[in-house]
Design an enzyme around this catalytic site. Structure first.
Site, PDB file in Angstrom:
ATOM      1  N   SER A  12      -7.638 -50.820 -31.488  1.00  0.00           N
ATOM      2  CA  SER A  12      -6.842 -50.941 -30.267  1.00  0.00           C
ATOM      3  C   SER A  12      -7.671 -51.601 -29.170  1.00  0.00           C
ATOM      4  CB  SER A  12      -6.380 -49.564 -29.791  1.00  0.00           C
ATOM      5  OG  SER A  12      -5.866 -49.684 -28.476  1.00  0.00           O
ATOM      6  N   HIS A  37      -4.205 -53.942 -32.619  1.00  0.00           N
ATOM      7  CA  HIS A  37      -3.195 -53.111 -31.955  1.00  0.00           C
ATOM      8  C   HIS A  37      -3.262 -53.323 -30.443  1.00  0.00           C
ATOM      9  CE1 HIS A  37      -0.540 -49.546 -31.873  1.00  0.00           C
ATOM     10  NE2 HIS A  37      -1.210 -49.156 -30.793  1.00  0.00           N
ATOM     11  N   ASP A  39      -1.692 -52.089 -26.784  1.00  0.00           N
ATOM     12  CA  ASP A  39      -0.971 -51.009 -26.111  1.00  0.00           C
ATOM     13  C   ASP A  39      -0.436 -51.443 -24.758  1.00  0.00           C
ATOM     14  OD1 ASP A  39      -1.203 -48.683 -27.860  1.00  0.00           O
ATOM     15  OD2 ASP A  39      -3.362 -48.955 -27.600  1.00  0.00           O
ATOM     16  N   MET A  41       1.606 -50.594 -21.469  1.00  0.00           N
ATOM     17  CA  MET A  41       2.000 -49.409 -20.682  1.00  0.00           C
ATOM     18  C   MET A  41       2.519 -49.840 -19.328  1.00  0.00           C
ATOM     19  SD  MET A  41      -1.326 -47.076 -21.393  1.00  0.00           S
ATOM     20  CE  MET A  41      -1.924 -46.763 -23.062  1.00  0.00           C
ATOM     21  N   HIS A  70       2.529 -52.308 -29.342  1.00  0.00           N
ATOM     22  CA  HIS A  70       3.089 -50.970 -29.119  1.00  0.00           C
ATOM     23  C   HIS A  70       3.585 -50.875 -27.685  1.00  0.00           C
ATOM     24  CE1 HIS A  70       1.910 -46.386 -28.804  1.00  0.00           C
ATOM     25  NE2 HIS A  70       3.203 -46.572 -28.719  1.00  0.00           N
ATOM     26  N   MET A  72       4.896 -48.999 -24.762  1.00  0.00           N
ATOM     27  CA  MET A  72       5.101 -47.706 -24.091  1.00  0.00           C
ATOM     28  C   MET A  72       5.739 -48.012 -22.752  1.00  0.00           C
ATOM     29  SD  MET A  72       1.483 -46.050 -25.191  1.00  0.00           S
ATOM     30  CE  MET A  72       0.804 -47.641 -25.645  1.00  0.00           C
ATOM     31  N   MET A 141       2.735 -40.643 -32.923  1.00  0.00           N
ATOM     32  CA  MET A 141       1.670 -40.537 -31.914  1.00  0.00           C
ATOM     33  C   MET A 141       0.901 -39.249 -32.142  1.00  0.00           C
ATOM     34  SD  MET A 141       1.604 -43.240 -30.059  1.00  0.00           S
ATOM     35  CE  MET A 141       0.266 -42.637 -29.013  1.00  0.00           C
ATOM     36  N   ASP A 180      -1.818 -42.974 -34.171  1.00  0.00           N
ATOM     37  CA  ASP A 180      -2.407 -43.630 -33.005  1.00  0.00           C
ATOM     38  C   ASP A 180      -2.826 -42.557 -32.007  1.00  0.00           C
ATOM     39  OD1 ASP A 180      -3.004 -45.284 -30.873  1.00  0.00           O
ATOM     40  OD2 ASP A 180      -0.976 -46.088 -30.650  1.00  0.00           O
TER      41      ASP A 180
HETATM   42  C1  DX5 Z   1      -2.676 -44.132 -26.484  1.00  0.00           C
HETATM   43  C2  DX5 Z   1      -2.683 -45.511 -27.104  1.00  0.00           C
HETATM   44  C3  DX5 Z   1      -3.675 -45.662 -28.192  1.00  0.00           C
HETATM   45  C4  DX5 Z   1      -5.075 -45.631 -27.756  1.00  0.00           C
HETATM   46  C5  DX5 Z   1      -5.883 -44.994 -28.833  1.00  0.00           C
HETATM   47  O1  DX5 Z   1      -1.801 -44.102 -25.426  1.00  0.00           O
HETATM   48  O2  DX5 Z   1      -1.415 -45.785 -27.635  1.00  0.00           O
HETATM   49  O3  DX5 Z   1      -3.458 -46.807 -28.981  1.00  0.00           O
HETATM   50  O4  DX5 Z   1      -5.575 -46.917 -27.490  1.00  0.00           O
HETATM   51  O5  DX5 Z   1      -7.132 -44.798 -28.323  1.00  0.00           O
HETATM   52  P1  DX5 Z   1      -8.201 -43.848 -28.970  1.00  0.00           P
HETATM   53  O6  DX5 Z   1      -8.450 -44.322 -30.363  1.00  0.00           O
HETATM   54  O7  DX5 Z   1      -9.376 -44.027 -28.069  1.00  0.00           O
HETATM   55  O8  DX5 Z   1      -7.639 -42.459 -28.952  1.00  0.00           O
HETATM   56 ZN    ZN Z   2      -0.855 -47.603 -29.438  1.00  0.00          ZN
END
Ligand code: DX5
Ligand code: ZN
Length: 220
Positions: A12, A37, A39, A41, A70, A72, A141, A180
């Site tokens: 990620s 990956h 993320d 947000m 992904h 969010m 998750m 994840d």
């Molecule tokens: C959490 C994200 C993850 C995050 C995982 O909100 O969706 O993808 O980057 O990070 P680690 O591996 O540090 O828990």
């Molecule tokens: Zn993620």
């Protein structure tokens, strides 16, 4: 579609150095990562704000690996086209977001991307049941989304991974099961044992100088 039993390691980018994200993505690629990956947000669906489609476009030229995006965000349907144009290969949306889940999944598929559906630790497995025949990937998750570096929530989430795996076998379906959050050299094996094959890890991979070694450890 790749085999749902093959282990896929997806670093990620959230945990990388964004000031040199191109080099960071290459580092993961050269270390043997399978997917990258990303993320996204929005500060509304989750507390944190990360990045949008322009960032995905910035990453795209630096690797040929699958970009696993992904979302969010509260209204994923509204931004799909931008994320497709940015070069996403797979797009995962949350069942808890405010949208017509079937319609969003259909749009992702029509755009030629892998259709992913995610559920939060507090969301029961039953919530995704109506959509399991419409997806290529289920993301369970393993932390409350929003931030990297949190602890793996084994008790709340592993029964759902096991249920998703059993349901897939019983119904002859073919989705990947991704985890994840809090995935490291130990928890990766717990998730794998319960039936998950796609392992997202931020801190445990980007935090290591020897990412190739860390990836190798996650495969064993
Ligand atoms: C959490 C994200 C993850 C995050 C995982 O909100 O969706 O993808 O980057 O990070 P680690 O591996 O540090 O828990
Ligand atoms: Zn993620």
């Amino acid at each position: 579609m790749s085999d749902c039993n093959t282990r896929i390691i997806a670093p990620s980018v959230l945990a990388s150095d964004w000031g040199q994200v191109g080099a960071e993505v290459k580092r993961a690629d050269e270390a043997g990562a399978d997917w990258i990956h990303l993320d996204v947000m929005d500060g509304h669906f989750v507390e944190n704000i990360s990045f949008g489609p322009q960032f995905v476009s910035a990453v795209r030229p630096h690797t040929e690996l699958t970009l696993d995006v992904h979302l969010m965000i509260t209204h994923p349907n509204k931004y799909l086209e931008e994320f497709v144009k940015a070069g996403s290969d797979r797009i995962t949306v949350h069942v808890e977001s405010d949208h017509d889940v079937s319609a969003t999944l259909a749009s992702i598929g029509e755009a030629g991307c892998g259709r992913g559906l995610a559920l939060n630790p507090a969301t029961p497995f039953e919530e995704v049941l109506p959509f399991l025949d419409q997806i290529d990937l289920l993301l369970v998750m393993t932390v409350v989304p929003g931030f990297g570096g949190q602890s793996f929530m084994e008790e709340e989430t592993m029964p759902k991974v096991a249920a998703a795996s059993a349901y897939r076998d019983e119904h002859g379906l073919e989705y990947h099961i991704e985890v994840d959050g809090g995935i490291d050299a130990e928890t990766v094996h717990i998730a794998g044992k319960h039936g998950s094959n796609v392992m997202v890890a931020g801190t445990a991979l980007y935090g290591k100088d020897d990412m190739a070694g860390a990836i190798q450890q996650m495969r064993e």
